[in-house]
Design a protein around this motif. Sequence first.
Motif, mmCIF file in Angstrom:
data_model
loop_
_atom_site.group_PDB
_atom_site.id
_atom_site.type_symbol
_atom_site.label_atom_id
_atom_site.label_comp_id
_atom_site.label_asym_id
_atom_site.label_seq_id
_atom_site.Cartn_x
_atom_site.Cartn_y
_atom_site.Cartn_z
ATOM 1 N N UNK A 178 43.736 34.121 43.003
ATOM 2 C CA UNK A 178 43.656 33.707 44.398
ATOM 3 C C UNK A 178 43.428 32.209 44.462
ATOM 4 N N UNK A 179 44.274 31.507 45.204
ATOM 5 C CA UNK A 179 44.136 30.066 45.360
ATOM 6 C C UNK A 179 44.361 29.719 46.824
ATOM 7 N N UNK A 180 44.164 28.444 47.130
ATOM 8 C CA UNK A 180 44.395 27.995 48.490
ATOM 9 C C UNK A 180 43.280 28.316 49.451
ATOM 10 N N UNK A 181 42.117 28.697 48.934
ATOM 11 C CA UNK A 181 40.982 29.011 49.797
ATOM 12 C C UNK A 181 40.193 27.753 50.126
ATOM 13 N N UNK A 182 39.362 27.845 51.147
ATOM 14 C CA UNK A 182 38.436 26.767 51.495
ATOM 15 C C UNK A 182 37.105 27.092 50.835
ATOM 16 N N UNK A 183 36.696 26.232 49.921
ATOM 17 C CA UNK A 183 35.511 26.476 49.112
ATOM 18 C C UNK A 183 34.489 25.383 49.382
ATOM 19 N N UNK B 103 33.681 31.520 39.618
ATOM 20 C CA UNK B 103 35.077 31.666 40.053
ATOM 21 C C UNK B 103 35.500 33.130 39.981
ATOM 22 N N UNK B 104 35.088 33.830 38.934
ATOM 23 C CA UNK B 104 35.425 35.253 38.826
ATOM 24 C C UNK B 104 34.820 36.051 39.981
ATOM 25 N N UNK B 105 33.612 35.697 40.373
ATOM 26 C CA UNK B 105 32.989 36.379 41.507
ATOM 27 C C UNK B 105 33.746 36.099 42.801
ATOM 28 N N UNK B 106 34.213 34.883 42.964
ATOM 29 C CA UNK B 106 34.993 34.563 44.157
ATOM 30 C C UNK B 106 36.285 35.376 44.197
ATOM 31 N N UNK B 107 36.881 35.593 43.029
ATOM 32 C CA UNK B 107 38.112 36.372 42.944
ATOM 33 C C UNK B 107 37.855 37.867 43.110
#
Length: 295
Positions: free
Chosen positions: A1-6, A220-224
């Motif tokens: 997953x990319x393109x998110x607002x972090x 990052x894995x948790x975000x995914x």
Amino acid sequence: MTGRVVLVVGASSGIGLATATAFASRGDDVVLVSRSGEALDAAEKVCRAVGTGALDVIVDDIGDPGGAGRIVGYVLERHGRIDVVVHSATVMAYGTVEAMPADVFNAVVDTAIHGTLHLAQAVLPVFRRQRSGVFVGVNSLLGSVTVPRMGAYTAAKWGQRALLRTLQQETRDEPGVHVCIVSPGSVNTPVYDQAANYTGRAMRPPVPVLSPGRVAAAIVRLADHPRRHVSVRVGPGNPLIITAFRCVPRLYDLLVGPLFRLAGLTRTPVDPTPGNVFEPFPALERTRGRWPVTR
């Protein structure tokens, strides 16, 4: 997953900077937050060097009760949504509870507990409106055990962990909203050289020492793939230490003091200092500390 607002709070150094860099390298839109504008300038260059989507910088203090609202308001105005929030801002203090100045103790606790509170109260309503979002709190092994001469930090992390666990329970009604906890042990960051210190000796991270990138990868894995009810611990020794603390407390108490003096204290004398508890040290803020990584 990319393109998110972090949104990464505490993004100018250590785990926060490593996490911001990891998200930036994936092409996400990243918002860097820190109380140190000078350090954020350097962090921005690091993130741009790895390739990123939109990149924003906010100089603000999460310890300020109004700071979280200003930060979240800016991100919504700029991007219209928030997908991931990482709260990694922390300050550390060494010294016995008796020796620790009360204002230093309170500031360490405030950054972890009230910083998490302010940020959660500002962000979770946004997540509920979106019906999605991931909030990652960077806690610590010391959110599950206690160690002599680290009473301020353990009190801060125990309180922060309790708050994050409560938030996990209180967001069960919204399946798309996730509150996650990352609990690393020793990490090679500059925090040990920046910490308040009332022990008389310089500090070092006890082995095994993890790289900030390893913790960032877990975030990052948790975000995914969010894990609502599981606190993700980063560090091979964590489960053993926690088991000893809970199951054989008398043996743990007998050994923890000598082991901490052996593994956490250097022979270098230092004068009492509040470190960066009240003011940042921009010159010392970077991703890695000066310690060898063992894991």
